[in-house]
Design a protein around this motif. Sequence first.
Motif, PDB file in Angstrom:
ATOM      1  N   GLU A 118       0.859  -1.249   0.020  1.00 41.98           N
ATOM      2  CA  GLU A 118      -0.243   0.045   0.022  1.00 41.98           C
ATOM      3  C   GLU A 118       0.770   1.276   0.192  1.00 41.98           C
ATOM      4  OE1 GLU A 118      -3.134   0.494  -0.108  1.00 41.98           O
ATOM      5  OE2 GLU A 118      -3.580  -1.498  -0.615  1.00 41.98           O
ATOM      6  N   VAL A 119       2.184   1.036  -0.144  1.00 43.80           N
ATOM      7  CA  VAL A 119       3.106   2.303  -0.059  1.00 43.80           C
ATOM      8  C   VAL A 119       3.699   2.410  -1.542  1.00 43.80           C
ATOM      9  CG1 VAL A 119       5.125   3.220   0.945  1.00 43.80           C
ATOM     10  CG2 VAL A 119       3.702   1.696   2.214  1.00 43.80           C
ATOM     11  N   HIS A 120       3.395   3.841  -2.045  1.00 44.17           N
ATOM     12  CA  HIS A 120       3.723   4.180  -3.099  1.00 44.17           C
ATOM     13  C   HIS A 120       4.966   5.231  -3.015  1.00 44.17           C
ATOM     14  CE1 HIS A 120       4.260   6.215  -7.094  1.00 44.17           C
ATOM     15  NE2 HIS A 120       3.870   7.386  -6.401  1.00 44.17           N
ATOM     16  N   ILE A 121       6.145   4.833  -3.734  1.00 39.14           N
ATOM     17  CA  ILE A 121       7.582   5.365  -3.735  1.00 39.14           C
ATOM     18  C   ILE A 121       7.315   6.649  -4.351  1.00 39.14           C
ATOM     19  CG2 ILE A 121       9.938   5.412  -4.083  1.00 39.14           C
ATOM     20  CD1 ILE A 121       9.965   2.350  -3.870  1.00 39.14           C
ATOM     21  N   LEU A 122       6.958   7.763  -3.693  1.00 46.26           N
ATOM     22  CA  LEU A 122       6.731   9.217  -4.512  1.00 46.26           C
ATOM     23  C   LEU A 122       8.068   9.808  -5.309  1.00 46.26           C
ATOM     24  CD1 LEU A 122       4.455  11.393  -4.418  1.00 46.26           C
ATOM     25  CD2 LEU A 122       5.875  12.359  -2.362  1.00 46.26           C
ATOM     26  N   ASN A 123       9.292   9.439  -4.866  1.00 53.74           N
ATOM     27  CA  ASN A 123      10.663   9.831  -5.294  1.00 53.74           C
ATOM     28  C   ASN A 123      11.466   8.709  -5.683  1.00 53.74           C
ATOM     29  OD1 ASN A 123      12.341  11.688  -6.581  1.00 53.74           O
ATOM     30  ND2 ASN A 123      13.122  12.019  -4.533  1.00 53.74           N
ATOM     31  N   PRO A 124      11.110   7.824  -6.408  1.00 55.19           N
ATOM     32  CA  PRO A 124      12.066   6.720  -6.551  1.00 55.19           C
ATOM     33  C   PRO A 124      13.387   6.894  -7.029  1.00 55.19           C
ATOM     34  CG  PRO A 124      10.680   6.829  -8.424  1.00 55.19           C
ATOM     35  CD  PRO A 124      10.180   7.965  -7.541  1.00 55.19           C
ATOM     36  N   ARG A 125      14.680   6.168  -6.508  1.00 52.12           N
ATOM     37  CA  ARG A 125      15.862   6.661  -6.646  1.00 52.12           C
ATOM     38  C   ARG A 125      16.546   5.282  -6.967  1.00 52.12           C
ATOM     39  NH1 ARG A 125      19.079   6.592  -1.950  1.00 52.12           N
ATOM     40  NH2 ARG A 125      20.471   8.564  -2.831  1.00 52.12           N
ATOM     41  N   THR A 178      -3.153  11.302  -1.512  1.00 53.46           N
ATOM     42  CA  THR A 178      -4.035  11.898  -2.017  1.00 53.46           C
ATOM     43  C   THR A 178      -4.370  11.885  -3.724  1.00 53.46           C
ATOM     44  OG1 THR A 178      -2.905  14.183  -2.297  1.00 53.46           O
ATOM     45  CG2 THR A 178      -3.996  13.872  -0.363  1.00 53.46           C
ATOM     46  N   ASP A 179      -3.582  11.007  -4.250  1.00 52.80           N
ATOM     47  CA  ASP A 179      -3.532  10.791  -5.604  1.00 52.80           C
ATOM     48  C   ASP A 179      -4.147   9.437  -5.911  1.00 52.80           C
ATOM     49  OD1 ASP A 179      -3.129  10.823  -8.347  1.00 52.80           O
ATOM     50  OD2 ASP A 179      -1.169  10.904  -8.096  1.00 52.80           O
ATOM     51  N   PRO A 180      -5.451   9.255  -6.332  1.00 50.94           N
ATOM     52  CA  PRO A 180      -6.156   8.135  -6.722  1.00 50.94           C
ATOM     53  C   PRO A 180      -5.534   7.260  -7.839  1.00 50.94           C
ATOM     54  CG  PRO A 180      -7.301   9.865  -7.367  1.00 50.94           C
ATOM     55  CD  PRO A 180      -6.237  10.570  -6.763  1.00 50.94           C
ATOM     56  N   LYS A 181      -4.715   8.007  -8.612  1.00 49.16           N
ATOM     57  CA  LYS A 181      -4.106   7.297  -9.641  1.00 49.16           C
ATOM     58  C   LYS A 181      -3.108   6.270  -9.180  1.00 49.16           C
ATOM     59  CE  LYS A 181      -4.473  11.391 -12.979  1.00 49.16           C
ATOM     60  NZ  LYS A 181      -3.920  12.316 -13.753  1.00 49.16           N
ATOM     61  N   THR A 182      -2.354   6.557  -8.352  1.00 43.47           N
ATOM     62  CA  THR A 182      -1.419   5.494  -7.728  1.00 43.47           C
ATOM     63  C   THR A 182      -1.935   4.058  -7.242  1.00 43.47           C
ATOM     64  OG1 THR A 182      -1.374   6.365  -5.427  1.00 43.47           O
ATOM     65  CG2 THR A 182      -0.160   7.521  -6.971  1.00 43.47           C
ATOM     66  N   GLY A 183      -3.401   4.080  -6.918  1.00 45.92           N
ATOM     67  CA  GLY A 183      -3.895   3.025  -6.301  1.00 45.92           C
ATOM     68  C   GLY A 183      -3.329   2.503  -4.995  1.00 45.92           C
ATOM     69  N   LYS A 184      -2.656   3.474  -4.214  1.00 46.75           N
ATOM     70  CA  LYS A 184      -1.929   3.130  -2.948  1.00 46.75           C
ATOM     71  C   LYS A 184      -2.454   3.862  -1.873  1.00 46.75           C
ATOM     72  CE  LYS A 184       1.486   0.519  -4.957  1.00 46.75           C
ATOM     73  NZ  LYS A 184       1.317  -0.824  -4.732  1.00 46.75           N
ATOM     74  N   VAL A 244       7.755   9.025   2.261  1.00 46.80           N
ATOM     75  CA  VAL A 244       8.660  10.016   2.242  1.00 46.80           C
ATOM     76  C   VAL A 244       9.880  10.107   2.331  1.00 46.80           C
ATOM     77  CG1 VAL A 244       9.118  12.222   3.693  1.00 46.80           C
ATOM     78  CG2 VAL A 244       6.600  11.259   3.225  1.00 46.80           C
ATOM     79  N   CYS A 245      10.424   9.074   3.538  1.00 48.71           N
ATOM     80  CA  CYS A 245      11.764   8.294   3.371  1.00 48.71           C
ATOM     81  C   CYS A 245      11.668   6.985   3.862  1.00 48.71           C
ATOM     82  CB  CYS A 245      12.617   9.292   4.189  1.00 48.71           C
ATOM     83  SG  CYS A 245      12.045   9.312   5.920  1.00 48.71           S
ATOM     84  N   GLY A 246      12.828   6.284   3.408  1.00 50.72           N
ATOM     85  CA  GLY A 246      12.918   4.811   3.544  1.00 50.72           C
ATOM     86  C   GLY A 246      12.788   3.943   2.586  1.00 50.72           C
ATOM     87  N   GLN A 247      13.068   4.272   1.358  1.00 56.02           N
ATOM     88  CA  GLN A 247      12.991   3.402   0.260  1.00 56.02           C
ATOM     89  C   GLN A 247      13.750   2.353   0.343  1.00 56.02           C
ATOM     90  OE1 GLN A 247      13.711   5.196  -3.435  1.00 56.02           O
ATOM     91  NE2 GLN A 247      13.981   3.473  -4.625  1.00 56.02           N
ATOM     92  N   GLY A 248      15.038   2.391   0.651  1.00 55.14           N
ATOM     93  CA  GLY A 248      15.788   1.124   0.921  1.00 55.14           C
ATOM     94  C   GLY A 248      15.185   0.137   1.991  1.00 55.14           C
ATOM     95  N   ARG A 249      14.689   0.624   3.046  1.00 53.38           N
ATOM     96  CA  ARG A 249      14.316  -0.281   4.030  1.00 53.38           C
ATOM     97  C   ARG A 249      13.055  -1.006   3.535  1.00 53.38           C
ATOM     98  NH1 ARG A 249      13.867   4.640   8.007  1.00 53.38           N
ATOM     99  NH2 ARG A 249      14.702   5.652   6.447  1.00 53.38           N
ATOM    100  N   LEU A 250      12.081  -0.106   2.874  1.00 53.30           N
ATOM    101  CA  LEU A 250      10.935  -0.736   2.331  1.00 53.30           C
ATOM    102  C   LEU A 250      11.315  -1.799   1.217  1.00 53.30           C
ATOM    103  CD1 LEU A 250       7.739  -0.576   1.757  1.00 53.30           C
ATOM    104  CD2 LEU A 250       8.207   1.222   0.022  1.00 53.30           C
ATOM    105  N   GLU A 251      12.159  -1.514   0.338  1.00 52.89           N
ATOM    106  CA  GLU A 251      12.576  -2.678  -0.558  1.00 52.89           C
ATOM    107  C   GLU A 251      13.190  -3.848   0.108  1.00 52.89           C
ATOM    108  OE1 GLU A 251      15.045  -0.217  -3.336  1.00 52.89           O
ATOM    109  OE2 GLU A 251      13.375   0.501  -4.509  1.00 52.89           O
ATOM    110  N   ALA A 252      13.832  -3.287   1.124  1.00 55.37           N
ATOM    111  CA  ALA A 252      14.733  -4.712   1.956  1.00 55.37           C
ATOM    112  C   ALA A 252      13.372  -5.566   2.493  1.00 55.37           C
ATOM    113  CB  ALA A 252      15.525  -4.052   2.837  1.00 55.37           C
TER     114      ALA A 252
END
Length: 289
Positions: A13-20, A49-55, A60-68
């Motif tokens: 349910e988490v959309h990566i807003l600023n993928p790196r 607040t963006d329905p297009k993401t479906g999430k 906001v921060c923690g992409q590496g932790r989320l992907e792990a």
Amino acid sequence: MKTSEIILVPVEEVHILNPRVRNQVIADEIRRNIRTVGLKRPITVTLSTDPKTGKKYDLVCGQGRLEAFMDAGETEIPAIIIDADKENAHIMSLVENIARRNNNPMELLHGIRYLKAQGYDDVEIADKTGLGRDWIRGIIKLLDNGEERLVNAVEKGRMPLYIALKIATEDEAAIQIALTEAYETGQLVGGKLIAVQKLLDRRNHYGKKLSAPKSRKAPSVDELNALYANDIKRKKRLMAKADQLRQILAYTSAALNKLLRDEHFTNQLKAEGMNDIPRQLAEMLREVR
């Protein structure tokens, strides 16, 4: 909604807003640390607040932790939910990425450009990211001049910022003086000095921008056949021309041999002072005889 309480949120349910794009070594280290000691710090998210993401959440921060966590097959991850609109969440995510060590130079460019486009000046960007004001001011000046190649070199530690600014704003003579001074003071020595000279050559040849190399598509079977046929035609033309030249040389050599056996002709050559024959021509005529 705003809370400092840590709750579990579904990773899907988490959309990566600023993928790196993350360095693989760093990504592996994050996974290893989480497996060994667990998650030290929860991720930070905001309600989407963006329905297009479906999430339901924006990261906001923690992409590496989320992907792990996702790679480990976990379905939930500890998170702190903050109250921020999409714009502020995006800026917060960029700021976190810019402030990291070992940042990708292109991410740095993207982040600083975005903050600058949002109306932040160099002082505000420096305060947000924790980077030096003079450093940010210099980087922004390079960006304004389109000097992506120089920004890349500064961020990777290949040259001091003041040298990059000299290259961007001074003439060739001033640049060489600055490089000499940097060499004498030990700031640019050995491989670093050579790398800067190579960078200058590439900048002069290819320009200021960093351009990704174009991927070369493998030729199709029809294209290979066409290339092969054209190559055969070219070689046949060369062989035909070589045969023609050989026949002309053979005829000319035979005719010249016959003339040189004519006493009247040779006497006329002597009278005109033309009785010396070039060595290579004489050897060729002997072969024909």
